[in-house]
Enzyme design. Structure first.
Site, PDB file in Angstrom:
ATOM      1  CD  GLU A  97      -2.779   0.795   2.414  1.00 17.12           C
ATOM      2  OE1 GLU A  97      -3.394   1.679   2.799  1.00 17.12           O
ATOM      3  OE2 GLU A  97      -2.993  -0.286   2.964  1.00 17.12           O
ATOM      4  CD  GLU A 101      -4.590   6.268   5.301  1.00 18.11           C
ATOM      5  OE1 GLU A 101      -5.366   5.398   5.636  1.00 18.11           O
ATOM      6  OE2 GLU A 101      -3.481   6.250   6.049  1.00 18.11           O
TER       7      GLU A 101
END
Length: 227
Positions: A97, A101
Site C-alpha cells: 500500500e 490519508e
C-alpha cells in the site's frame, strides 16, 4: 497520461472491510455533482444507526508512475478521506500500500506512508497542509519510483521515502471515504454529524513512470518534480 475511463472503475458495494470499519460500502454513496465525484458517508435510511460510505477502485494494476488527485474534504472526527494504491489477500497477494490519508478531525494536515507485506514501514509522516483540506480543493500527488516515493501538495515536495520502504508490487488505485468507531486514537471519536459527509474529487490522473508533463495541473509540469 493514461486515460482513466469510467468502465474501468469498480464501485465498492455491499461489504465492510472489517470490525474496525464503521460503515458498509454502498454505490449510493458514489455520485457526481458539479462535474466532481462525490464520495459520501451517511446514515442508512433503512437501518438507522448504521452507516454507508463510498469508495471506487480501478480494476487495472499499476507499478510506478505519478498518481494525483484534486480533492476537497469535509470536516468531522472519526472519518478518513483517502487516495491510495493497494493490493492484498483479496487479490491473491500480500498487503502492499501507498497512502495519502486526510483524517478529517484535523483538516490542517494529512498523513502519508507505505505498507509492505502487511507491515507499515518506518518513515511515514503527518504533514501540515498549505490550506485546510475542507476549505478548497488541493492537489495531492505522489511519484512512485523503484527506489523512492515522493509526495507533493500543490506541486510542493513535502515528504520522501526510499529504499526498502518502497513497495515493488503493482497495485490498484483507490479513492475512499469511510468512518470508524474503534480506531479512535488514530482517527478520533465518531459521532453522528447530523448530515452526510462529503469528499469531492475534481480529477484524478495517472502518468506512467518516465513520462513528463502531459496534463495541466500535474506536478510533472513546470519542473516542480525534478531532482
Amino acid at each position: 497520461a493514461r486515460p482513466l475511463v469510467a468502465r474501468e472503475w469498480l464501485v465498492s458495494d455491499g461489504w465492510s472491510n472489517g470490525d474496525w470499519h464503521g460503515c458498509t460500502w454502498s454505490r449510493r454513496m458514489v455520485t457526481r455533482r458539479d462535474n466532481a465525484l462525490v464520495l459520501s458517508i451517511a446514515e442508512d435510511p433503512a437501518n438507522p444507526g448504521d452507516w454507508l460510505c463510498g469508495e471506487i477502485q480501478l480494476q487495472a494494476r499499476f507499478l510506478y508512475g505519478t498518481f494525483e488527485a484534486r480533492i476537497r474534504t469535509d470536516r468531522a472526527s472519526g472519518a478518513n478521506a483517502a487516495l491510495f494504491t493497494y493490493i492484498g489477500p483479496v487479490h491473491g497477494q500480500t498487503h502492499q500500500e501507498i497512502d495519502v490519508e486526510i483524517l478529517t478531525r484535523d483538516t490542517s494536515r494529512f498523513q502519508v506512508g507505505t505498507y509492505i507485506d502487511g507491515v507499515p514501514q518506518e518513515g511515514g509522516a503527518v504533514i501540515a497542509l498549505p490550506a485546510r483540506a475542507d476549505a478548497d480543493f488541493l492537489t495531492y500527488s505522489f511519484i512512485w519510483e523503484p527506489a523512492r516515493i515522493r509526495w507533493f501538495v500543490e506541486g510542493e515536495l513535502v515528504h520522501e521515502m526510499t529504499g526498502e520502504t518502497v513497495p515493488q508490487v503493482a497495485q490498484k488505485i483507490y479513492l475512499s471515504h469511510w468512518n470508524t468507531e474503534t480506531l479512535t486514537d488514530w482517527m478520533g471519536v465518531w459521532s453522528d454529524p447530523g448530515r452526510p459527509l462529503e469528499m469531492h474529487v475534481d480529477w484524478l490522473a495517472y502518468t506512467p513512470y518516465g513520462m513528463g508533463c502531459v496534463h495541466d495541473g500535474s506536478v510533472l509540469c513546470g519542473g516542480r518534480a525534478e531532482d
